[in-house]
Design a protein around this motif. Structure first.
Motif, mmCIF file in Angstrom:
data_model
loop_
_atom_site.group_PDB
_atom_site.id
_atom_site.type_symbol
_atom_site.label_atom_id
_atom_site.label_comp_id
_atom_site.label_asym_id
_atom_site.label_seq_id
_atom_site.Cartn_x
_atom_site.Cartn_y
_atom_site.Cartn_z
ATOM 1 N N GLN A 116 0.817 -1.209 0.000
ATOM 2 C CA GLN A 116 0.000 0.000 0.000
ATOM 3 C C GLN A 116 0.857 1.269 0.000
ATOM 4 O OE1 GLN A 116 -2.805 -1.877 -1.016
ATOM 5 N NE2 GLN A 116 -3.455 0.171 -0.469
ATOM 6 N N PHE A 117 2.073 1.175 0.536
ATOM 7 C CA PHE A 117 2.962 2.333 0.505
ATOM 8 C C PHE A 117 3.512 2.556 -0.900
ATOM 9 C CE2 PHE A 117 2.834 1.130 4.932
ATOM 10 C CZ PHE A 117 2.639 2.361 5.539
ATOM 11 N N GLN A 118 3.477 1.519 -1.726
ATOM 12 C CA GLN A 118 3.890 1.669 -3.122
ATOM 13 C C GLN A 118 2.718 2.106 -3.998
ATOM 14 O OE1 GLN A 118 5.336 -2.301 -3.815
ATOM 15 N NE2 GLN A 118 7.444 -1.691 -3.440
ATOM 16 N N SER A 119 1.537 1.553 -3.740
ATOM 17 C CA SER A 119 0.380 1.881 -4.580
ATOM 18 C C SER A 119 -0.183 3.248 -4.232
ATOM 19 C CB SER A 119 -0.710 0.809 -4.463
ATOM 20 O OG SER A 119 -1.322 0.842 -3.191
ATOM 21 N N GLY A 120 -0.121 3.621 -2.950
ATOM 22 C CA GLY A 120 -0.456 4.967 -2.544
ATOM 23 C C GLY A 120 -1.919 5.308 -2.374
ATOM 24 N N ASN A 121 -2.820 4.356 -2.385
ATOM 25 C CA ASN A 121 -4.225 4.690 -2.209
ATOM 26 C C ASN A 121 -4.821 3.858 -1.078
ATOM 27 O OD1 ASN A 121 -6.938 5.321 -2.372
ATOM 28 N ND2 ASN A 121 -6.949 5.377 -4.607
ATOM 29 N N PRO A 122 -5.035 4.454 0.097
ATOM 30 C CA PRO A 122 -5.554 3.690 1.224
ATOM 31 C C PRO A 122 -7.040 3.363 1.112
ATOM 32 C CG PRO A 122 -5.386 5.991 1.829
ATOM 33 C CD PRO A 122 -4.788 5.859 0.446
ATOM 34 N N TYR A 123 -7.751 4.006 0.180
ATOM 35 C CA TYR A 123 -9.201 3.818 0.057
ATOM 36 C C TYR A 123 -9.567 2.580 -0.755
ATOM 37 C CZ TYR A 123 -8.842 8.653 1.506
ATOM 38 O OH TYR A 123 -8.516 9.795 2.179
ATOM 39 N N GLY A 124 -8.709 2.176 -1.662
ATOM 40 C CA GLY A 124 -8.962 1.020 -2.510
ATOM 41 C C GLY A 124 -7.945 0.995 -3.633
ATOM 42 N N THR A 125 -7.801 -0.141 -4.251
ATOM 43 C CA THR A 125 -6.846 -0.268 -5.341
ATOM 44 C C THR A 125 -7.255 0.630 -6.498
ATOM 45 O OG1 THR A 125 -6.420 -2.558 -4.691
ATOM 46 C CG2 THR A 125 -5.752 -1.912 -6.912
ATOM 47 N N SER A 126 -6.274 1.281 -7.099
ATOM 48 C CA SER A 126 -6.540 2.107 -8.270
ATOM 49 C C SER A 126 -5.304 2.117 -9.153
ATOM 50 C CB SER A 126 -6.909 3.528 -7.854
ATOM 51 O OG SER A 126 -5.851 4.138 -7.146
#
Length: 165
Positions: free
Chosen positions: A119-129
């Motif tokens: 999640q620290f790489q994807s950067g969106n805590p609300y959901g995958t995007s």
């Protein structure tokens, strides 16, 4: 988990002059909405449209009024993921808009948060995007999606076990 292709929605403009067996909603949408009744968890996926969920998804959600009124959508785990063609066009607001529906239904929102290193790489805590213009989802987006799905299923299983105890 059930997938519902856009064609399952039927024609939103189709109306009948005879009694409607689907209670005013397109039969495909009514069938899909009824499948929510037996679900322990629901993961909504939608493209981002001007910072909102796509119209077909919101039209589908509009068919769930009877189930909501009967309390059939409460106490289930809900989560969402999205994609857009470019960055900075409202992915987070799309996911937050879907959360508003879950609040009204009495749902339990399970975002991925920053509860896994991906999640620290994807950067969106609300959901995958992810940004579709960059090509197919990369490994980080796929790992984030797998993590989000696993988290949703695990939390739903914990809640179900707790209810059975």
């Amino acid at each position: 988990m059930a997938r519902h292709p856009p064609s399952a929605m039927g024609s939103l403009s189709a109306r009948r002059s005879s009694p409607d067996p689907c209670d005013g909603a397109p039969c495909g949408a009514r069938h899909a909405a009824n499948r929510l009744r037996g679900a322990d968890a629901v993961l909504f996926g939608t493209p981002t449209r001007f910072g909102n969920p796509a119209g077909r998804l919101t039209a589908f959600i509009d068919t769930t009024g009877t189930l909501w009124f009967q309390g059939k959508l409460a106490d289930k785990v809900y989560s969402a993921f999205t994609a857009s063609n470019t960055a900075h066009v409202g992915q987070e607001s799309t996911l937050l808009a879907l959360a508003n529906t879950s609040y009204h239904w009495g749902g339990i929102i399970v975002p991925p948060g920053y509860t896994d290193p991906v999640q620290f790489q994807s950067g969106n805590p609300y959901g995958t995007s992810y940004v579709a213009a960059d090509g197919p989802p990369g490994e980080v987006a796929l790992q984030a999606a797998r993590y989000q799905a696993r988290r949703v299923v695990e939390i739903a299983a914990i809640l179900k076990a707790g209810r059975a105890a």
